[in-house]
Design a protein around this motif. Structure first.
Motif, PDB file in Angstrom:
ATOM      1  N   UNK A 152      69.387  34.778  -7.417  1.00 49.83           N
ATOM      2  CA  UNK A 152      70.042  33.990  -8.438  1.00 49.83           C
ATOM      3  C   UNK A 152      69.156  33.318  -9.392  1.00 49.83           C
ATOM      4  N   UNK A 153      69.747  33.254 -10.455  1.00 44.39           N
ATOM      5  CA  UNK A 153      68.688  32.873 -11.774  1.00 44.39           C
ATOM      6  C   UNK A 153      67.819  31.602 -11.403  1.00 44.39           C
ATOM      7  N   UNK A 162      65.223  37.831 -11.443  1.00 47.12           N
ATOM      8  CA  UNK A 162      64.736  37.452  -9.816  1.00 47.12           C
ATOM      9  C   UNK A 162      64.898  38.529  -9.022  1.00 47.12           C
ATOM     10  N   UNK A 163      65.835  39.334  -9.042  1.00 50.36           N
ATOM     11  CA  UNK A 163      65.938  40.269  -8.163  1.00 50.36           C
ATOM     12  C   UNK A 163      64.912  41.338  -8.269  1.00 50.36           C
ATOM     13  N   UNK A 167      61.836  42.264  -5.410  1.00 48.28           N
ATOM     14  CA  UNK A 167      61.660  43.640  -4.976  1.00 48.28           C
ATOM     15  C   UNK A 167      59.985  43.885  -5.402  1.00 48.28           C
ATOM     16  N   UNK A 168      59.314  43.365  -6.297  1.00 54.28           N
ATOM     17  CA  UNK A 168      58.054  43.562  -6.455  1.00 54.28           C
ATOM     18  C   UNK A 168      57.230  42.973  -5.699  1.00 54.28           C
ATOM     19  N   UNK A 169      57.685  41.696  -5.220  1.00 55.71           N
ATOM     20  CA  UNK A 169      56.827  40.977  -4.223  1.00 55.71           C
ATOM     21  C   UNK A 169      56.780  41.746  -2.962  1.00 55.71           C
ATOM     22  N   UNK A 254      58.999  31.494 -11.502  1.00 58.75           N
ATOM     23  CA  UNK A 254      59.678  31.933 -10.062  1.00 58.75           C
ATOM     24  C   UNK A 254      58.577  31.773  -9.257  1.00 58.75           C
ATOM     25  N   UNK A 255      58.794  30.817  -8.073  1.00 56.25           N
ATOM     26  CA  UNK A 255      57.699  30.862  -7.050  1.00 56.25           C
ATOM     27  C   UNK A 255      58.330  31.617  -5.691  1.00 56.25           C
ATOM     28  N   UNK A 256      57.632  32.552  -5.253  1.00 55.69           N
ATOM     29  CA  UNK A 256      57.906  33.413  -4.219  1.00 55.69           C
ATOM     30  C   UNK A 256      57.032  33.175  -2.994  1.00 55.69           C
TER      31      UNK A 256
END
Length: 366
Positions: A152-153, A162-163, A167-169, A254-256
Motif C-alpha cells: 500500500x502507498x 512500495x511493492x 521485493x528488493x528487501x 518506507x521502513x521495512x
C-alpha cells in the motif's frame, strides 16, 4: 370380512359358497366347513408364488452365521503396521509425530507466533532427510519461506513503489542468506549493491568485516558464509521461516522490518556417507529504510540499514573468522555457550543488538 362377500384368500367358487351358507343355516351334518385363516393364507400364497413349497406353519429355518470378515481385515492391517515398524521404525515415528519432511507444510507466517513450535521426535538427520526431527521439516524451502505483505502507498512512495521496495528487501535476504556462492564463502556482492553507498558507517563496517573480522565487525551479522575447506552444506535446500512488515519511518521513508530464521544442514567437508550432520540455525532481524531522495542522500534502488540483530546456534563459539564453524564430534564439548536458547522459537524478538558484539548461545534443539 363383510357379510355377503367372498372371504379373502378363499379358493371356493360362488356356487360352493352359496351352498355352504344354505347348508350351514339348515344345520346339515355334512356341510362344508369354512377354511381356516391359515389355510386361506396358504392357498393365496400358492396362487401368487407357483412352484414354491409352502413354508410349514411351525417350521424353523436356522439363520446363517455371519462371517466375521471385519476381524480378519483388522488383523491383516495390524500385521502390516507391525511389519512396517520393524522395517522402518524411524519413518513410522516421523509420520506419527508430524516431523516427516513430506508432511503437510506450515502456512506462511503472517504475524509473530504466540509460542514455540511443539517438540517432535528425537530422530537424527540423515543425508537424504537433513531436516528430520526438526520443526524446520515443515518449513518452506528458500525464498518461499519469507512472507511479503500486500503493498500500500506509504510516505513518499506509491503502492507500486512500495511493492518494488518490498521485493528488493526480500532480494537482499535471498542474496545474503541463500545465495549458494555466498554460502560457500564468496563475498555477497549482489546483496551489498542494494545498500546505500552513502551510508558511511555501514560501508566502513562492510570493508572492515571482510578484511579483519571481529566481534564488533563480523560479516555474519548480515551474511551467511561457510568455509568450504571445512564445512559443506547437505543437499541444495535451506529451510526458512519469517516475514516482512512495513510502516512509515522518519522523513516519510518506507521502513521495512525483516525477521527471518534460516536453517542450514551441514557436515564436514571431508565427510563420508554416514558422517554427522549439524544444523546451523540463524535468525536475523533487520530494519531497512527506503529514503526519500529529496530528503536523504541515497541512490535509486538502495536502502539504508537502520539496525540489525542476530541469533545463531551451532555456528561456532570461537574468535570470529567471518565464517560459521559448526561443531562436530569432540568440537561440541569445546564450544562453551553463554546460555541456551530454542532457535525455533520465534514468539519473541531477538533480545539484544548484535552490533556491539555477540554472546555464544547453545541450542536446546536443532
Amino acid at each position: 370380512m363383510g357379510a355377503g362377500t367372498e372371504p379373502e384368500g378363499s379358493s371356493m367358487s360362488d356356487e360352493e359358497w352359496e351352498r355352504f351358507l344354505r347348508e350351514s343355516m339348515a344345520g346339515t351334518a355334512d356341510a362344508p366347513k369354512e377354511p381356516s385363516a391359515r389355510a386361506r393364507d396358504v392357498a393365496k400364497r400358492l396362487r401368487t408364488q407357483p412352484g414354491r413349497d409352502p413354508e410349514g406353519w411351525r417350521s424353523y429355518t436356522p439363520t446363517r452365521p455371519k462371517r466375521r470378515r471385519g476381524w480378519y481385515v483388522v488383523g491383516l492391517l495390524a500385521a502390516l503396521v507391525l511389519l512396517a515398524v520393524a522395517l522402518a521404525p524411524g519413518r513410522m515415528v516421523d509420520l506419527v509425530t508430524g516431523d516427516d519432511s513430506d508432511s503437510t507444510p506450515l502456512a506462511s507466517e503472517t504475524a509473530r507466533p504466540t509460542q514455540a513450535p511443539p517438540t517432535g521426535s528425537a530422530q537424527r538427520p540423515t543425508e537424504k532427510e537433513p531436516f528430520r526431527g526438526s520443526p524446520a521439516a515443515r518449513w518452506a524451502n528458500g525464498a518461499a519461506g519469507i512472507t511479503v505483505p500486500k503493498a500500500k502507498a506509504v510516505g513518499w512512495m506509491s503502492e507500486a513503489e512500495v511493492e518494488r521496495a518490498l521485493a528488493r528487501s526480500r532480494d537482499f535476504l535471498v542474496s545474503s542468506g541463500l545465495d549458494r556462492e555466498v554460502l560457500r564463502g564468496e563475498r555477497p556482492e549482489k546483496a551489498m549493491a542494494l545498500i546505500n553507498p552513502h551510508q558511511k558507517d555501514v560501508q566502513v563496517f562492510l570493508k572492515t568485516a571482510f578484511r579483519t573480522p571481529s566481534e564488533k565487525n563480523d560479516p555474519l551479522y548480515l551474511f551467511s558464509r561457510f568455509q568450504p575447506s571445512r564445512t559443506q552444506l547437505v543437499g541444495d535446500i535451506v529451510k526458512t521461516r519469517g516475514r516482512l512488515t512495513y510502516r512509515e519511518g522518519e522523513r516519510g521513508a518506507l521502513q521495512v522490518t525483516a525477521d527471518v530464521t534460516f536453517v542450514y544442514p551441514t557436515t564436514r567437508a571431508d565427510a563420508g556417507g554416514d558422517d554427522e550432520i549439524v544444523r546451523t540455525v540463524v535468525r536475523r532481524e533487520l530494519v531497512l529504510s527506503w529514503d526519500d531522495p529529496d530528503k536523504v542522500i541515497t541512490e535509486p534502488g538502495t536502502f539504508s540499514i537502520v539496525s540489525h540483530k542476530y541469533d545463531m546456534t551451532n555456528g561456532g563459539c570461537g574468535a570470529p573468522t567471518g565464517y560459521f564453524t559448526p561443531p562436530y564430534g569432540t568440537d561440541r564439548r569445546a564450544d562453551e555457550a553463554d546460555k541456551e536458547i530454542d532457535p525455533y522459537d520465534r514468539s519473541a524478538p531477538i533480545a539484544r543488538d548484535k552490533t556491539s558484539g555477540g554472546e555464544c548461545k547453545k541450542a536446546t534443539r536443532s
